[in-house]
Write a protein that holds these residues in place. Structure first.
Motif, PDB file in Angstrom:
ATOM      1  N   ASN A  20      39.028  52.761  46.277  1.00 19.23           N
ATOM      2  CA  ASN A  20      40.318  53.262  45.794  1.00 19.23           C
ATOM      3  C   ASN A  20      41.445  53.031  46.784  1.00 19.23           C
ATOM      4  N   ILE A  21      41.202  53.362  48.052  1.00 17.36           N
ATOM      5  CA  ILE A  21      42.274  53.288  49.039  1.00 17.36           C
ATOM      6  C   ILE A  21      42.704  51.847  49.264  1.00 17.36           C
ATOM      7  N   ALA A  22      41.750  50.912  49.187  1.00 17.69           N
ATOM      8  CA  ALA A  22      42.085  49.498  49.351  1.00 17.69           C
ATOM      9  C   ALA A  22      42.868  48.981  48.151  1.00 17.69           C
ATOM     10  N   GLU A  23      42.373  49.283  46.961  1.00 18.91           N
ATOM     11  CA  GLU A  23      42.988  48.760  45.741  1.00 18.91           C
ATOM     12  C   GLU A  23      44.360  49.366  45.477  1.00 18.91           C
ATOM     13  N   LEU A  24      44.487  50.676  45.668  1.00 13.48           N
ATOM     14  CA  LEU A  24      45.707  51.379  45.268  1.00 13.48           C
ATOM     15  C   LEU A  24      46.706  51.574  46.403  1.00 13.48           C
ATOM     16  N   GLY A  25      46.222  51.521  47.645  1.00  8.87           N
ATOM     17  CA  GLY A  25      47.101  51.759  48.782  1.00  8.87           C
ATOM     18  C   GLY A  25      47.335  50.544  49.654  1.00  8.87           C
ATOM     19  N   HIS A  26      46.261  49.983  50.199  1.00 11.15           N
ATOM     20  CA  HIS A  26      46.399  48.898  51.171  1.00 11.15           C
ATOM     21  C   HIS A  26      46.888  47.596  50.547  1.00 11.15           C
ATOM     22  N   LEU A  27      46.216  47.144  49.485  1.00  6.66           N
ATOM     23  CA  LEU A  27      46.540  45.833  48.920  1.00  6.66           C
ATOM     24  C   LEU A  27      48.005  45.725  48.493  1.00  6.66           C
ATOM     25  N   PRO A  28      48.561  46.673  47.731  1.00  2.00           N
ATOM     26  CA  PRO A  28      49.977  46.541  47.342  1.00  2.00           C
ATOM     27  C   PRO A  28      50.919  46.473  48.543  1.00  2.00           C
ATOM     28  N   ALA A  29      50.643  47.271  49.580  1.00  2.00           N
ATOM     29  CA  ALA A  29      51.515  47.273  50.759  1.00  2.00           C
ATOM     30  C   ALA A  29      51.420  45.955  51.513  1.00  2.00           C
ATOM     31  N   LEU A  30      50.213  45.450  51.690  1.00  2.00           N
ATOM     32  CA  LEU A  30      50.034  44.185  52.402  1.00  2.00           C
ATOM     33  C   LEU A  30      50.740  43.041  51.677  1.00  2.00           C
ATOM     34  N   LEU A  31      50.590  42.984  50.363  1.00  2.43           N
ATOM     35  CA  LEU A  31      51.234  41.922  49.594  1.00  2.43           C
ATOM     36  C   LEU A  31      52.755  42.034  49.668  1.00  2.43           C
ATOM     37  N   GLU A  32      53.261  43.248  49.611  1.00  2.00           N
ATOM     38  CA  GLU A  32      54.713  43.445  49.675  1.00  2.00           C
ATOM     39  C   GLU A  32      55.277  42.983  51.010  1.00  2.00           C
ATOM     40  N   LEU A  33      54.472  43.082  52.068  1.00  2.00           N
ATOM     41  CA  LEU A  33      54.910  42.669  53.399  1.00  2.00           C
ATOM     42  C   LEU A  33      54.667  41.188  53.669  1.00  2.00           C
ATOM     43  N   GLY A  34      54.172  40.461  52.676  1.00  2.00           N
ATOM     44  CA  GLY A  34      53.986  39.025  52.828  1.00  2.00           C
ATOM     45  C   GLY A  34      52.683  38.609  53.469  1.00  2.00           C
ATOM     46  N   VAL A  35      51.726  39.522  53.567  1.00  2.00           N
ATOM     47  CA  VAL A  35      50.414  39.175  54.109  1.00  2.00           C
ATOM     48  C   VAL A  35      49.626  38.413  53.045  1.00  2.00           C
ATOM     49  N   ASP A  36      48.930  37.378  53.456  1.00  2.00           N
ATOM     50  CA  ASP A  36      48.087  36.601  52.551  1.00  2.00           C
ATOM     51  C   ASP A  36      46.690  37.222  52.556  1.00  2.00           C
ATOM     52  N   VAL A  37      46.434  38.077  51.592  1.00  2.00           N
ATOM     53  CA  VAL A  37      45.126  38.721  51.480  1.00  2.00           C
ATOM     54  C   VAL A  37      44.212  37.753  50.742  1.00  2.00           C
ATOM     55  N   VAL A  38      43.318  37.121  51.471  1.00  2.00           N
ATOM     56  CA  VAL A  38      42.571  36.003  50.900  1.00  2.00           C
ATOM     57  C   VAL A  38      41.229  36.405  50.309  1.00  2.00           C
ATOM     58  N   ALA A  39      40.682  37.554  50.736  1.00  2.00           N
ATOM     59  CA  ALA A  39      39.334  37.885  50.281  1.00  2.00           C
ATOM     60  C   ALA A  39      39.066  39.373  50.428  1.00  2.00           C
ATOM     61  N   ALA A  40      38.022  39.805  49.743  1.00  2.00           N
ATOM     62  CA  ALA A  40      37.499  41.163  49.895  1.00  2.00           C
ATOM     63  C   ALA A  40      35.984  41.083  49.971  1.00  2.00           C
ATOM     64  N   VAL A  41      35.406  41.987  50.758  1.00  2.00           N
ATOM     65  CA  VAL A  41      33.952  42.093  50.869  1.00  2.00           C
ATOM     66  C   VAL A  41      33.554  43.486  50.413  1.00  2.00           C
ATOM     67  N   ASP A  42      32.594  43.560  49.501  1.00  2.00           N
ATOM     68  CA  ASP A  42      32.111  44.861  49.037  1.00  2.00           C
ATOM     69  C   ASP A  42      30.672  44.704  48.561  1.00  2.00           C
ATOM     70  N   ILE A  43      29.838  45.698  48.871  1.00  2.00           N
ATOM     71  CA  ILE A  43      28.435  45.639  48.467  1.00  2.00           C
ATOM     72  C   ILE A  43      28.256  45.963  46.989  1.00  2.00           C
ATOM     73  N   CYS A  44      29.293  46.516  46.365  1.00  2.00           N
ATOM     74  CA  CYS A  44      29.212  46.949  44.968  1.00  2.00           C
ATOM     75  C   CYS A  44      29.747  45.854  44.041  1.00  2.00           C
ATOM     76  N   GLU A  45      28.937  45.445  43.077  1.00  2.00           N
ATOM     77  CA  GLU A  45      29.329  44.364  42.173  1.00  2.00           C
ATOM     78  C   GLU A  45      30.582  44.710  41.379  1.00  2.00           C
ATOM     79  N   GLU A  46      30.686  45.951  40.895  1.00  2.00           N
ATOM     80  CA  GLU A  46      31.861  46.334  40.115  1.00  2.00           C
ATOM     81  C   GLU A  46      33.135  46.264  40.940  1.00  2.00           C
ATOM     82  N   ARG A  47      33.038  46.642  42.207  1.00  2.00           N
ATOM     83  CA  ARG A  47      34.230  46.571  43.065  1.00  2.00           C
ATOM     84  C   ARG A  47      34.588  45.116  43.370  1.00  2.00           C
TER      85      ARG A  47
END
Length: 326
Positions: A20-47
């Motif tokens: 939740n914190i990555a999807e709803l908090g971190h990712l939008p802020a990083l993208l707004e600041l011009g960071v190129d978020v290229v990948a995510a790692v998660d052990i959960c298939e749904e995530r």
């Protein structure tokens, strides 16, 4: 850079743990600041599916990042899963921004040694310092000559639940969270007290602790005192079983008293109102742009003070748990 994307001039990062914190908090802020978020790692298939839907390459293992050109990683896993990504980043020479707490009580010594031997920049997400209420409180305290004493109350009706795709009750599984309300809300209160006093505490003293009857390893209520130089003190009370959600702090200054609540600060004859409540939700997405802007601004400094603050908070928490066991 991933296939199908144009080259970005911003720094490149991967998010580790797409909850939740990555999807709803971190990712939008990083993208707004011009960071190129290229990948995510998660052990959960749904995530991983959700990360893919957000336009990220999604992997199950850290080793899948080996061939990606990265500048830093953003660690958003639950606490017991944080050490390995940080170790991976240190090995590759990647900077780290990491959710709190940065380690469990059992791993904080290993993390301290790892960072002592590394030259990477480590920035803990101490996001409550960026809440407008605490920004204003710090400003007022500095104008009035500093805080003399402090009381902090965090009341909640329940512990925060995680996303339903993995383990929504991980906060009350000690093997994952490392502890209960002291590790969760207590961590925030300790670094906020250090921030408001402008100094490190000298001792943490446990006053009271109560555990869930159905889960005696996890504390649901606690109160403790932090002693600071000059006989200053912060009295902190935490409760996951209160009948309401509320934040209430009282800061005692020289000839002044500041009352900070969820949406208001009252200081002498002045009242300041705020749009967002401190108890409004558990993500506080609006604060993250300033958090990550601070991280990006400070990256080149390689300043260790931010990491040292996080370790000092964990040392205080460890001391409280040791007192509870004695």
């Amino acid at each position: 850079m991933t296939d199908g994307k144009t080259e970005s001039v911003g720094p490149r990062c991967a998010i580790i743990g797409f909850g939740n914190i990555a999807e709803l908090g971190h990712l939008p802020a990083l993208l707004e600041l011009g960071v190129d978020v290229v990948a995510a790692v998660d052990i959960c298939e749904e995530r991983r599916k959700k990360a893919g839907n957000a336009g990220l390459e999604a992997f199950e293992n850290l080793s899948s990042l080996d061939n990606l050109d990265l500048d830093f990683i953003d660690v958003c896993t639950p606490p017991s899963y944080r050490y390995l990504p940080i170790e991976y980043a240190a090995r590759r020479g990647l900077d780290v921004v990491c959710e709190k707490p940065v380690a469990t009580p059992g791993e904080h010594s290993a993390l301290k040694k790892l960072m002592h031997d590394s030259s990477i920049f480590f920035y803990p997400i101490h996001n409550w310092k960026h809440a407008p209420q605490y920004v204003k409180a710090k400003e007022i305290v500095m104008e009035n000559g500093g805080a003399e004493n402090l009381t902090m109350n965090t009341l909640r009706t329940h512990y925060g639940t995680g996303n339903p795709d993995w383990n929504p009750n991980w906060r009350v599984d000690r093997s994952i969270s490392g502890g209960g309300i002291i590790m969760d809300h207590g961590y925030h209160n300790i670094y906020l007290a250090m921030h408001l006093f402008g100094s490190d505490f000298t001792k943490a003293v446990l006053e009271e602790i109560t555990y869930f009857k159905s889960n005696p390893e996890i504390e649901k209520r606690a109160s403790f005192t932090l002693n600071f130089p000059g006989e200053r003190r912060a009295k902190i009370t935490l409760d996951w079983g209160a009948g309401r959600r509320e934040i209430k702090n009282t800061i005692y200054e020289c000839n002044h008293k500041l009352e900070l609540s969820d949406k208001r600060i009252v200081n002498s004859n002045h009242t300041y109102e705020f749009d967002e409540s401190l108890s409004g939700d558990s993500v506080h997405g609006a604060w993250f742009k300033n958090v990550f802007a601070d991280f990006l601004r400070l990256r080149a400094s390689k300043d260790k003070r931010h990491f040292q603050e996080a370790i000092r908070v964990l040392e205080g928490i460890n001391s409280l748990y040791e007192q509870a066991r004695s």
